[in-house]
Each structure stands twice: as structure tokens, then as C-alpha cells.
Design a protein around this motif. Sequence first.
Motif, mmCIF file in Angstrom:
data_model
loop_
_atom_site.group_PDB
_atom_site.id
_atom_site.type_symbol
_atom_site.label_atom_id
_atom_site.label_comp_id
_atom_site.label_asym_id
_atom_site.label_seq_id
_atom_site.Cartn_x
_atom_site.Cartn_y
_atom_site.Cartn_z
ATOM 1 N N LEU A 61 33.607 35.885 27.960
ATOM 2 C CA LEU A 61 33.613 34.622 28.692
ATOM 3 C C LEU A 61 33.432 33.432 27.764
ATOM 4 C CD1 LEU A 61 31.444 35.444 31.833
ATOM 5 C CD2 LEU A 61 33.749 34.479 31.870
ATOM 6 N N ASP A 65 32.905 33.951 39.455
ATOM 7 C CA ASP A 65 32.082 35.092 39.049
ATOM 8 C C ASP A 65 31.526 35.715 40.328
ATOM 9 O OD1 ASP A 65 30.158 36.828 38.042
ATOM 10 O OD2 ASP A 65 28.940 35.259 37.096
ATOM 11 N N CYS A 73 27.957 37.499 41.306
ATOM 12 C CA CYS A 73 27.276 36.947 40.135
ATOM 13 C C CYS A 73 25.940 37.627 39.895
ATOM 14 C CB CYS A 73 27.091 35.452 40.298
ATOM 15 S SG CYS A 73 25.936 34.959 41.607
ATOM 16 N N SER A 104 26.107 37.118 33.768
ATOM 17 C CA SER A 104 27.154 36.585 32.889
ATOM 18 C C SER A 104 26.779 35.256 32.253
ATOM 19 C CB SER A 104 28.462 36.419 33.676
ATOM 20 O OG SER A 104 28.934 37.664 34.121
ATOM 21 N N TYR A 155 32.625 26.396 37.058
ATOM 22 C CA TYR A 155 32.175 27.779 37.182
ATOM 23 C C TYR A 155 31.531 27.978 38.549
ATOM 24 C CZ TYR A 155 30.266 32.217 35.393
ATOM 25 O OH TYR A 155 29.972 33.548 35.169
ATOM 26 N N ALA A 209 29.631 30.620 40.859
ATOM 27 C CA ALA A 209 28.889 31.883 40.918
ATOM 28 C C ALA A 209 28.696 32.229 42.392
ATOM 29 C CB ALA A 209 27.544 31.743 40.219
ATOM 30 N N THR A 256 35.940 37.034 37.427
ATOM 31 C CA THR A 256 35.214 38.173 36.872
ATOM 32 C C THR A 256 34.467 38.876 37.995
ATOM 33 O OG1 THR A 256 33.199 36.913 36.345
ATOM 34 C CG2 THR A 256 34.921 37.005 34.663
ATOM 35 N N SER A 257 34.451 40.206 37.923
ATOM 36 C CA SER A 257 33.727 41.003 38.918
ATOM 37 C C SER A 257 33.065 42.171 38.198
ATOM 38 C CB SER A 257 34.678 41.509 40.008
ATOM 39 O OG SER A 257 33.952 42.151 41.040
#
Length: 219
Positions: free
Chosen positions: A50, A61, A64, A69, A81, A83, A127-128
Motif C-alpha cells: 500500500l 479497505d 479494515c 493496514s 482512503y 476504511a 483491499t480485502s
Amino acid sequence: MADLRERWKRDRLTAAVYDLGVQSYPVAWAGGRALWGYEINRLWKSVGELAGTPDDSVVLDLPCGGGTSFRALSRGRRLRYVAADLSETMLDRARAQAAGRSLGQVRFVRTDAGSLPFADASFDLVTSFNGLHVFADPAGAVAEFARVLRPGGTLRGTAVVTGERRRGDLLVRALRLTGTFGPAGSADDLESWLSPHFDDVEIETAGSVAGFSARRITP
């Protein structure tokens, strides 16, 4: 899988214990090896990527968790970003992490992965990490990730998968019974969820954990 969703919405103890384990390197290292045959450094390496996300990117994310992260983010980065998590406990812990790291660019959203409150093509990166196996409908979640990604955007993450280790499969079954895990799936299942929406699909298994990345198909 209403009970699964309600469990993660309301069970503060499970969320807190999970987050404490992930955030503590010795616990995560020992648990990863013993439970899943997995080296936690693989996760940290993926999370660390990242840091190379271009400025002005829009990132989702989900889940989260408690801000796992955030260690890859730095103060002052021009990232938008988001989350997101279903668990208010996780979001509270993530807010505390962001405040402690002075990450003012992080916005928090409580949502179910199967019905995201974002417009189509809103994100450059999703992202996961450690998420798909706890979702009630992992295939539906992947489809939602694809919907909110711009064409050419990237999905990256990790998930527990079945069919790799007997111990891992037994543990998945036990966690399903407790209402902590969803249906999960094998690495082949993961590929089948990704392939209708993504190309350049890469899946690498280590023990009972699969790391994956894929690029949103460009029409």
C-alpha cells in the motif's frame, strides 16, 4: 447468513480478541503457523505494498478491522482512503489507530460488503485482507468490489481457503458452527468469484491462506 452478519455487528468480544491477535506480531506469527500453516510476514508484505499507492488514489479497505493496514500509510499522503467494516468495535479500534498515527486522510464507513454505499467506479484500489472467509456471500462481495472499482483498478487481499490442509478445513468447519466464518471456499472457488469481473488474476496459496490480486476488466 443473517446470523453471521449480526454476530460481527454486535459481538464486541470476538472483534476485540481477533484484532488484538492480529496486531500483536508474536501472537499473529504463532497463530498463523499453528492454525493455518501460514507465515504472517506474507500478510505484512502484501499490506506493505500500500505504501507504493500513487498519491491522489482513492482506496477502499474492507474489512479494515482494527486498522491493520494503516501501518503502510504515512502522515500527509494525498490518498483518499475509506476504511470500512461491519463491526462498530473494529471501526472504533481503527479510528484509534488512525488518530495515533495522525492519519487524517482516513474516512470511516460502517457497511456490509454485499451492499456497498458507493457509486460505480469510485475507487482505484480495493483491499480485502482476511475478509472473504467471514463474509456471508463472498462471491457477492467480490462482485461489489468490482462494481465500485474503476476499469483497470486493482483488487488485492488475502483469505482463508479450504482444500489445502486438513487441519485448516476442520478449523473452518468449527468456526462456521460458531457463526464466525461464512461459507468460505477453495482457491478454485476464489478464482471463480474473481474471473467474471477481473483479469490478470493471481492467486498464491500458503497453508490455508490464499493471497490474491486482480485487475478490473476494462470494457
